[in-house]
Design a protein around this motif. Sequence first.
Motif, PDB file in Angstrom:
ATOM      1  N   ALA A 109      55.463  -3.221  54.712  1.00 40.73           N
ATOM      2  CA  ALA A 109      56.533  -3.209  53.702  1.00 40.73           C
ATOM      3  C   ALA A 109      57.023  -1.774  53.503  1.00 40.73           C
ATOM      4  CB  ALA A 109      56.024  -3.801  52.393  1.00 40.73           C
ATOM      5  N   LEU A 110      56.082  -0.825  53.476  1.00 43.06           N
ATOM      6  CA  LEU A 110      56.463   0.585  53.321  1.00 43.06           C
ATOM      7  C   LEU A 110      57.311   1.070  54.503  1.00 43.06           C
ATOM      8  CD1 LEU A 110      53.175   2.180  51.942  1.00 43.06           C
ATOM      9  CD2 LEU A 110      55.421   2.236  50.826  1.00 43.06           C
ATOM     10  N   ALA A 111      56.999   0.553  55.696  1.00 42.88           N
ATOM     11  CA  ALA A 111      57.712   1.023  56.894  1.00 42.88           C
ATOM     12  C   ALA A 111      59.009   0.257  57.135  1.00 42.88           C
ATOM     13  CB  ALA A 111      56.792   0.871  58.112  1.00 42.88           C
ATOM     14  N   ASP A 112      59.298  -0.740  56.284  1.00 43.37           N
ATOM     15  CA  ASP A 112      60.476  -1.583  56.510  1.00 43.37           C
ATOM     16  C   ASP A 112      61.766  -0.766  56.411  1.00 43.37           C
ATOM     17  OD1 ASP A 112      61.146  -4.807  56.287  1.00 43.37           O
ATOM     18  OD2 ASP A 112      62.754  -3.483  55.556  1.00 43.37           O
ATOM     19  N   GLU A 113      62.600  -0.915  57.439  1.00 45.72           N
ATOM     20  CA  GLU A 113      63.815  -0.075  57.454  1.00 45.72           C
ATOM     21  C   GLU A 113      64.809  -0.451  56.352  1.00 45.72           C
ATOM     22  OE1 GLU A 113      66.067  -2.522  61.028  1.00 45.72           O
ATOM     23  OE2 GLU A 113      64.981  -0.658  61.504  1.00 45.72           O
ATOM     24  N   ARG A 114      64.766  -1.718  55.906  1.00 47.22           N
ATOM     25  CA  ARG A 114      65.719  -2.125  54.877  1.00 47.22           C
ATOM     26  C   ARG A 114      65.170  -1.902  53.465  1.00 47.22           C
ATOM     27  NH1 ARG A 114      67.982  -7.956  56.232  1.00 47.22           N
ATOM     28  NH2 ARG A 114      68.140  -7.202  58.360  1.00 47.22           N
ATOM     29  N   TYR A 115      63.879  -2.232  53.276  1.00 47.69           N
ATOM     30  CA  TYR A 115      63.336  -2.237  51.914  1.00 47.69           C
ATOM     31  C   TYR A 115      62.258  -1.174  51.668  1.00 47.69           C
ATOM     32  CZ  TYR A 115      65.721  -6.709  51.682  1.00 47.69           C
ATOM     33  OH  TYR A 115      66.669  -7.685  51.711  1.00 47.69           O
ATOM     34  N   GLY A 116      61.879  -0.455  52.743  1.00 43.88           N
ATOM     35  CA  GLY A 116      60.763   0.492  52.629  1.00 43.88           C
ATOM     36  C   GLY A 116      60.922   1.473  51.485  1.00 43.88           C
ATOM     37  N   TYR A 117      62.125   1.990  51.293  1.00 42.07           N
ATOM     38  CA  TYR A 117      62.310   3.025  50.263  1.00 42.07           C
ATOM     39  C   TYR A 117      62.082   2.450  48.865  1.00 42.07           C
ATOM     40  CZ  TYR A 117      66.956   1.238  48.984  1.00 42.07           C
ATOM     41  OH  TYR A 117      67.975   0.448  48.537  1.00 42.07           O
ATOM     42  N   LEU A 118      62.440   1.178  48.678  1.00 41.76           N
ATOM     43  CA  LEU A 118      62.216   0.546  47.369  1.00 41.76           C
ATOM     44  C   LEU A 118      60.720   0.334  47.118  1.00 41.76           C
ATOM     45  CD1 LEU A 118      65.046  -2.143  47.420  1.00 41.76           C
ATOM     46  CD2 LEU A 118      64.892  -0.134  45.928  1.00 41.76           C
ATOM     47  N   VAL A 119      60.018  -0.072  48.182  1.00 44.54           N
ATOM     48  CA  VAL A 119      58.575  -0.302  48.052  1.00 44.54           C
ATOM     49  C   VAL A 119      57.873   1.017  47.736  1.00 44.54           C
ATOM     50  CG1 VAL A 119      56.511  -1.177  49.230  1.00 44.54           C
ATOM     51  CG2 VAL A 119      58.720  -2.218  49.704  1.00 44.54           C
ATOM     52  N   ARG A 120      58.307   2.083  48.438  1.00 40.06           N
ATOM     53  CA  ARG A 120      57.721   3.407  48.206  1.00 40.06           C
ATOM     54  C   ARG A 120      57.904   3.809  46.741  1.00 40.06           C
ATOM     55  NH1 ARG A 120      59.038   4.748  53.038  1.00 40.06           N
ATOM     56  NH2 ARG A 120      61.129   5.404  52.516  1.00 40.06           N
ATOM     57  N   LYS A 121      59.124   3.605  46.248  1.00 42.83           N
ATOM     58  CA  LYS A 121      59.441   3.956  44.863  1.00 42.83           C
ATOM     59  C   LYS A 121      58.532   3.179  43.905  1.00 42.83           C
ATOM     60  CE  LYS A 121      63.608   3.640  42.546  1.00 42.83           C
ATOM     61  NZ  LYS A 121      65.025   3.331  42.556  1.00 42.83           N
ATOM     62  N   TYR A 122      58.394   1.893  44.176  1.00 44.30           N
ATOM     63  CA  TYR A 122      57.580   1.033  43.317  1.00 44.30           C
ATOM     64  C   TYR A 122      56.117   1.486  43.328  1.00 44.30           C
ATOM     65  CZ  TYR A 122      55.142  -3.042  41.534  1.00 44.30           C
ATOM     66  OH  TYR A 122      54.327  -3.853  40.811  1.00 44.30           O
ATOM     67  N   ILE A 123      55.591   1.737  44.545  1.00 47.52           N
ATOM     68  CA  ILE A 123      54.166   2.101  44.651  1.00 47.52           C
ATOM     69  C   ILE A 123      53.906   3.436  43.968  1.00 47.52           C
ATOM     70  CG2 ILE A 123      52.375   2.829  46.293  1.00 47.52           C
ATOM     71  CD1 ILE A 123      53.173   0.518  48.056  1.00 47.52           C
ATOM     72  N   LYS A 124      54.843   4.368  44.109  1.00 39.79           N
ATOM     73  CA  LYS A 124      54.662   5.688  43.449  1.00 39.79           C
ATOM     74  C   LYS A 124      54.593   5.506  41.949  1.00 39.79           C
ATOM     75  CE  LYS A 124      56.548   9.009  46.697  1.00 39.79           C
ATOM     76  NZ  LYS A 124      57.801   9.614  47.136  1.00 39.79           N
ATOM     77  N   ALA A 125      55.495   4.701  41.396  1.00 42.93           N
ATOM     78  CA  ALA A 125      55.507   4.470  39.959  1.00 42.93           C
ATOM     79  C   ALA A 125      54.233   3.767  39.526  1.00 42.93           C
ATOM     80  CB  ALA A 125      56.733   3.642  39.569  1.00 42.93           C
ATOM     81  N   LYS A 126      53.838   2.783  40.325  1.00 44.85           N
ATOM     82  CA  LYS A 126      52.663   1.976  40.013  1.00 44.85           C
ATOM     83  C   LYS A 126      51.388   2.833  40.007  1.00 44.85           C
ATOM     84  CE  LYS A 126      51.052  -2.126  39.373  1.00 44.85           C
ATOM     85  NZ  LYS A 126      51.472  -2.850  38.185  1.00 44.85           N
ATOM     86  N   ALA A 127      51.328   3.792  40.948  1.00 43.46           N
ATOM     87  CA  ALA A 127      50.118   4.606  41.097  1.00 43.46           C
ATOM     88  C   ALA A 127      49.770   5.318  39.786  1.00 43.46           C
ATOM     89  CB  ALA A 127      50.304   5.611  42.216  1.00 43.46           C
ATOM     90  N   TYR A 128      50.777   5.651  38.984  1.00 47.69           N
ATOM     91  CA  TYR A 128      50.511   6.309  37.696  1.00 47.69           C
ATOM     92  C   TYR A 128      49.733   5.403  36.753  1.00 47.69           C
ATOM     93  CZ  TYR A 128      53.413  10.344  38.655  1.00 47.69           C
ATOM     94  OH  TYR A 128      53.920  11.484  39.195  1.00 47.69           O
ATOM     95  N   GLU A 129      49.973   4.087  36.892  1.00 49.84           N
ATOM     96  CA  GLU A 129      49.317   3.151  35.980  1.00 49.84           C
ATOM     97  C   GLU A 129      47.873   2.861  36.372  1.00 49.84           C
ATOM     98  OE1 GLU A 129      51.535  -0.512  35.824  1.00 49.84           O
ATOM     99  OE2 GLU A 129      53.429   0.571  35.768  1.00 49.84           O
ATOM    100  N   LEU A 130      47.494   3.216  37.617  1.00 51.56           N
ATOM    101  CA  LEU A 130      46.164   2.774  38.104  1.00 51.56           C
ATOM    102  C   LEU A 130      45.067   3.760  37.712  1.00 51.56           C
ATOM    103  CD1 LEU A 130      47.261   1.559  41.667  1.00 51.56           C
ATOM    104  CD2 LEU A 130      46.847   0.159  39.653  1.00 51.56           C
TER     105      LEU A 130
END
Length: 300
Positions: A279-300
């Motif tokens: 999902a992170l490497a996906d050419e269409r959606y990868g950047y959105l997943v990256r953004k989400y995971i970065k934000a999420k990492a703060y909560e963990l």
Amino acid sequence: MTQLITKAIVPAAGLGTRLLPATKSQPKEMLPVGRKPILQHVVEELQAAALRQILIITGRRKRVIEDHFDADPQLVAALKQAGNEAMLADLDYIEGRSRFFYTRQSTPKGLGHAVSLGADFVDSDDCVVALGDSLIAAQEPASLLRAMMKAHRQLKAAAIVAVEKVPLEEAFRYGIVSINGAEPPPGEPVVMTDIVEKPPWGTAPTTLAVAARYVFSPAIFEALDRTLPDKRGEIQLTDAIRLLIHKGEPVYAWLLPPGQRRYDVGNFESYFRAFIDFALADERYGYLVRKYIKAKAYEL
Ligand code: G1P
């Protein structure tokens, strides 16, 4: 130099019990990794390696596999009418790049038995075996098989087996390969001196694990015929490769080079890892997943 290889066998008959309930009524090979079912990633890798004839070994409750690789004129007509070019392009994998063949393994008699069902399909040709539940991630996933097939032709090998290094404590999950010397150079054929399927914990001779891609001469089918079932009553592909080695046939290991990686979906942990990375490497959606995971990492 022998003929170019055009045939691939894709075993996809496993029961997927470690992925229940997700695999209750759908094959594990059809679980999505990123935007595509796992098996589509595998088939696209084979197509990109110019393998034009693909035999998929299926089993009970796996009929959706055939539907996935078959044309759907109604769906195509609807997408055309809606002018949905992007989605039409996503169905490109179906169109004429290879011919699909299917056969069923009706009893779970092991990976070696599944591959042996491809003997008539392969006949006297060389072939590729690509496990339907394992993905190769790389800039260009087909480059692994292309390089292995080229070496196979040049060396007139009986087998070339992709391997990767795994942590010692995980070696008992894999086929484990021995070579002369400690560390094989990556991305080239190295003579294999032995191979053992899932050595009991603590007994693995090396940490070089079989990585789901193989190139074989037809000698493998004769070896499979001579392979006895293991303790669980299964015929292991690994044991047939071992017979080839003991017979003095040229068998090689091929360490995945840096930048190439195998993912399997044998259990939920490895499945989740594969999904996240793809999902992170996906050419269409990868950047959105990256953004989400970065934000999420703060909560963990
Ligand atoms: C199979 C093979 C094993 C190999 C593994 C991953 O095991 O038998 O030798 O290392 O795939 O490619 P399975 O994962 O089906 O138990």
